[in-house]
Motif scaffolding. Structure first.
Motif, PDB file in Angstrom:
ATOM      1  N   THR A   1     -10.118  19.809  33.848  1.00 50.87           N
ATOM      2  CA  THR A   1     -10.528  21.208  33.928  1.00 50.87           C
ATOM      3  C   THR A   1      -9.951  22.021  32.780  1.00 50.87           C
ATOM      4  N   PHE A   2      -8.686  21.812  32.474  1.00 49.38           N
ATOM      5  CA  PHE A   2      -8.081  22.528  31.354  1.00 49.38           C
ATOM      6  C   PHE A   2      -8.651  22.060  30.014  1.00 49.38           C
ATOM      7  N   ALA A   3      -8.931  20.761  29.900  1.00 52.82           N
ATOM      8  CA  ALA A   3      -9.485  20.240  28.645  1.00 52.82           C
ATOM      9  C   ALA A   3     -10.851  20.835  28.359  1.00 52.82           C
ATOM     10  N   THR A   4     -11.688  20.950  29.384  1.00 51.37           N
ATOM     11  CA  THR A   4     -13.014  21.531  29.208  1.00 51.37           C
ATOM     12  C   THR A   4     -12.952  23.036  29.024  1.00 51.37           C
ATOM     13  N   ASN A   5     -12.211  23.711  29.884  1.00 50.81           N
ATOM     14  CA  ASN A   5     -12.305  25.165  30.005  1.00 50.81           C
ATOM     15  C   ASN A   5     -11.457  25.961  29.031  1.00 50.81           C
ATOM     16  N   ILE A   6     -10.412  25.346  28.459  1.00 53.49           N
ATOM     17  CA  ILE A   6      -9.586  26.101  27.514  1.00 53.49           C
ATOM     18  C   ILE A   6      -9.233  25.300  26.268  1.00 53.49           C
ATOM     19  N   PHE A   7      -8.944  24.009  26.410  1.00 51.26           N
ATOM     20  CA  PHE A   7      -8.619  23.224  25.208  1.00 51.26           C
ATOM     21  C   PHE A   7      -9.793  23.229  24.234  1.00 51.26           C
ATOM     22  N   SER A   8     -11.009  23.106  24.763  1.00 50.80           N
ATOM     23  CA  SER A   8     -12.190  23.080  23.883  1.00 50.80           C
ATOM     24  C   SER A   8     -12.342  24.380  23.112  1.00 50.80           C
ATOM     25  N   PHE A   9     -11.889  25.499  23.701  1.00 47.17           N
ATOM     26  CA  PHE A   9     -11.960  26.776  22.994  1.00 47.17           C
ATOM     27  C   PHE A   9     -11.090  26.725  21.744  1.00 47.17           C
ATOM     28  N   PHE A  10      -9.916  26.120  21.874  1.00 49.64           N
ATOM     29  CA  PHE A  10      -9.037  25.959  20.719  1.00 49.64           C
ATOM     30  C   PHE A  10      -9.695  25.046  19.678  1.00 49.64           C
ATOM     31  N   TYR A  11     -10.229  23.909  20.149  1.00 48.85           N
ATOM     32  CA  TYR A  11     -10.816  22.938  19.221  1.00 48.85           C
ATOM     33  C   TYR A  11     -11.966  23.551  18.428  1.00 48.85           C
ATOM     34  N   PHE A  12     -12.887  24.223  19.136  1.00 45.70           N
ATOM     35  CA  PHE A  12     -14.049  24.796  18.455  1.00 45.70           C
ATOM     36  C   PHE A  12     -13.639  25.935  17.522  1.00 45.70           C
ATOM     37  N   THR A  13     -12.708  26.760  17.968  1.00 43.88           N
ATOM     38  CA  THR A  13     -12.273  27.867  17.115  1.00 43.88           C
ATOM     39  C   THR A  13     -11.598  27.351  15.859  1.00 43.88           C
ATOM     40  N   GLN A  14     -10.733  26.374  15.999  1.00 40.07           N
ATOM     41  CA  GLN A  14     -10.059  25.802  14.834  1.00 40.07           C
ATOM     42  C   GLN A  14     -11.059  25.212  13.846  1.00 40.07           C
ATOM     43  N   ALA A  15     -12.089  24.561  14.372  1.00 43.73           N
ATOM     44  CA  ALA A  15     -13.098  23.955  13.494  1.00 43.73           C
ATOM     45  C   ALA A  15     -14.005  25.005  12.863  1.00 43.73           C
ATOM     46  N   ALA A  16     -14.271  26.089  13.603  1.00 47.02           N
ATOM     47  CA  ALA A  16     -15.216  27.102  13.110  1.00 47.02           C
ATOM     48  C   ALA A  16     -14.602  28.073  12.116  1.00 47.02           C
ATOM     49  N   LEU A  17     -13.311  28.343  12.232  1.00 52.38           N
ATOM     50  CA  LEU A  17     -12.697  29.412  11.433  1.00 52.38           C
ATOM     51  C   LEU A  17     -12.898  29.283   9.929  1.00 52.38           C
ATOM     52  N   PRO A  18     -12.846  28.080   9.342  1.00 53.88           N
ATOM     53  CA  PRO A  18     -13.067  28.007   7.895  1.00 53.88           C
ATOM     54  C   PRO A  18     -14.447  28.498   7.467  1.00 53.88           C
ATOM     55  N   HIS A  19     -15.379  28.604   8.408  1.00 50.56           N
ATOM     56  CA  HIS A  19     -16.746  29.008   8.082  1.00 50.56           C
ATOM     57  C   HIS A  19     -17.052  30.448   8.462  1.00 50.56           C
ATOM     58  N   LEU A  20     -16.188  31.076   9.254  1.00 55.34           N
ATOM     59  CA  LEU A  20     -16.433  32.445   9.685  1.00 55.34           C
ATOM     60  C   LEU A  20     -15.930  33.438   8.645  1.00 55.34           C
ATOM     61  N   ARG A  21     -16.644  34.541   8.529  1.00 58.58           N
ATOM     62  CA  ARG A  21     -16.330  35.557   7.537  1.00 58.58           C
ATOM     63  C   ARG A  21     -16.189  36.925   8.204  1.00 58.58           C
ATOM     64  N   LYS A  22     -15.784  37.912   7.426  1.00 56.97           N
ATOM     65  CA  LYS A  22     -15.671  39.275   7.923  1.00 56.97           C
ATOM     66  C   LYS A  22     -16.985  39.702   8.567  1.00 56.97           C
ATOM     67  N   GLY A  23     -16.893  40.243   9.774  1.00 51.89           N
ATOM     68  CA  GLY A  23     -18.078  40.672  10.501  1.00 51.89           C
ATOM     69  C   GLY A  23     -18.601  39.640  11.478  1.00 51.89           C
ATOM     70  N   ASP A  24     -18.100  38.414  11.387  1.00 56.32           N
ATOM     71  CA  ASP A  24     -18.519  37.370  12.315  1.00 56.32           C
ATOM     72  C   ASP A  24     -17.780  37.518  13.645  1.00 56.32           C
ATOM     73  N   SER A  25     -18.182  36.708  14.622  1.00 54.41           N
ATOM     74  CA  SER A  25     -17.732  36.975  15.984  1.00 54.41           C
ATOM     75  C   SER A  25     -17.485  35.705  16.783  1.00 54.41           C
ATOM     76  N   ILE A  26     -16.454  35.753  17.613  1.00 55.92           N
ATOM     77  CA  ILE A  26     -16.184  34.717  18.610  1.00 55.92           C
ATOM     78  C   ILE A  26     -16.272  35.380  19.980  1.00 55.92           C
ATOM     79  N   ILE A  27     -17.024  34.761  20.895  1.00 55.66           N
ATOM     80  CA  ILE A  27     -17.187  35.305  22.245  1.00 55.66           C
ATOM     81  C   ILE A  27     -16.844  34.210  23.247  1.00 55.66           C
ATOM     82  N   ASN A  28     -15.936  34.504  24.139  1.00 56.21           N
ATOM     83  CA  ASN A  28     -15.462  33.543  25.125  1.00 56.21           C
ATOM     84  C   ASN A  28     -15.942  33.917  26.523  1.00 56.21           C
TER      85      ASN A  28
END
Length: 285
Positions: free
Chosen positions: A147-174
């Motif tokens: 439950t923790f791996a799906t519901n919160i760990f994945s948020f960390f994994y996806f955010t860490q992977a996405a951040l190099p591609h996000l720019r000013k004005g972009d958005s993360i929604i949880n």
């Protein structure tokens, strides 16, 4: 639009559930919803995007002009149906099947999205699992970890992977939940992850503020999605949502506009915040 419905007899044997066999099927988007190009030229990645809230977000984003990539576990037909809905809006949809508990898969999903569309502007961390237990003694170590791996760990994994591609004005929604505020005795581990998501959203918003990347969340109340009949017995399903001031569960179409608002420039002065589409329940949070 009248959202009243009869949910009696709705059960499924496995999570996260299949939308195509639900009766009535969830309302994904109102016919009266008019896109206005608020996400034109954007690319969004949505976990749990094959059905329920995730599907509604994908279709609303497409109607607002965004291409979308959706991540799902094994609901192939639901994913194909969502893709068809997105394409009917004139936008592209990339299907990404895999287990978001795997950090490597999360990295690959982001990479494939960027390779397909050339960019990533919106990350929606939405997928979740829940397994009711009447007492904390019944929650196994395996259930807790999953439950923790799906519901919160994945948020960390996806955010860490996405951040190099996000720019000013972009958005993360949880996607968090009303259970983060009200609690839920029979969903102790699930509610704990949803509380963690609120803290995660607020902390990450502060961390990324100087980069101009906004981080917000949506905390739905009882929403009619495949997770409900695949989680609860028929008696619980029949009562689902009737304890709200509106006396009914909500529909994904009533939640997805919150994500549109948070993803677009209309919410340019909002970060670290949580929206509450929950049928009128006051949570003061």
């Amino acid at each position: 639009m009248n959202y009243q419905m009869d949910t009696r007899g709705q059960t499924q044997s496995a999570q996260p559930g299949i939308e195509e066999v639900m009766d009535p099927t969830p309302v994904i988007i109102r016919e009266s919803y008019r896109g206005s190009g608020r996400l034109q030229g954007k690319t969004a990645l949505i976990t749990g995007g094959d059905s329920g809230i995730g599907r509604a977000v994908a279709v609303h984003f497409a109607r607002e002009g965004a291409d979308v990539a959706i991540v799902y576990l094994d609901e192939n037909q639901d994913a194909e149906d969502t893709k068809s809905m997105v394409e009917a809006e004139g936008k592209a949809c990339l299907l990404l099947q895999g287990d978001i508990r795997s950090e490597q898969f999360c990295k690959e999903a982001v990479s494939r999205t960027v390779n397909a569309f050339g960019k990533l502007n919106i990350l929606v961390n939405n997928a979740a699992e829940q397994h009711p237990k009447e007492h904390i003694r019944e929650i196994s170590a395996r259930q807790l970890t999953d439950t923790f791996a799906t519901n919160i760990f994945s948020f960390f994994y996806f955010t860490q992977a996405a951040l190099p591609h996000l720019r000013k004005g972009d958005s993360i929604i949880n996607t968090t939940s009303i259970t983060a505020y009200h609690g839920s005795p029979a969903l102790l581990d699930y509610s704990s992850t949803k509380g963690a998501i609120v803290a995660y959203t607020r902390s990450l918003a502060g961390s990324l503020a100087e980069e101009g990347i906004r981080v917000n969340a949506v905390a739905p109340g009882p929403i009619w999605t495949p997770l409900i009949p695949s989680t609860f017995d028929s008696e619980r399903v029949e009562k689902f949502g009737k304890d709200t001031p509106f006396k009914r569960p909500g529909q994904p179409a009533e939640v997805a506009p919150c994500y549109v608002f948070l993803a677009c420039e209309d919410a340019s002065y909002m970060s670290g915040q949580v929206l509450h589409p929950n049928g009128g329940q006051v949570v003061n949070g």
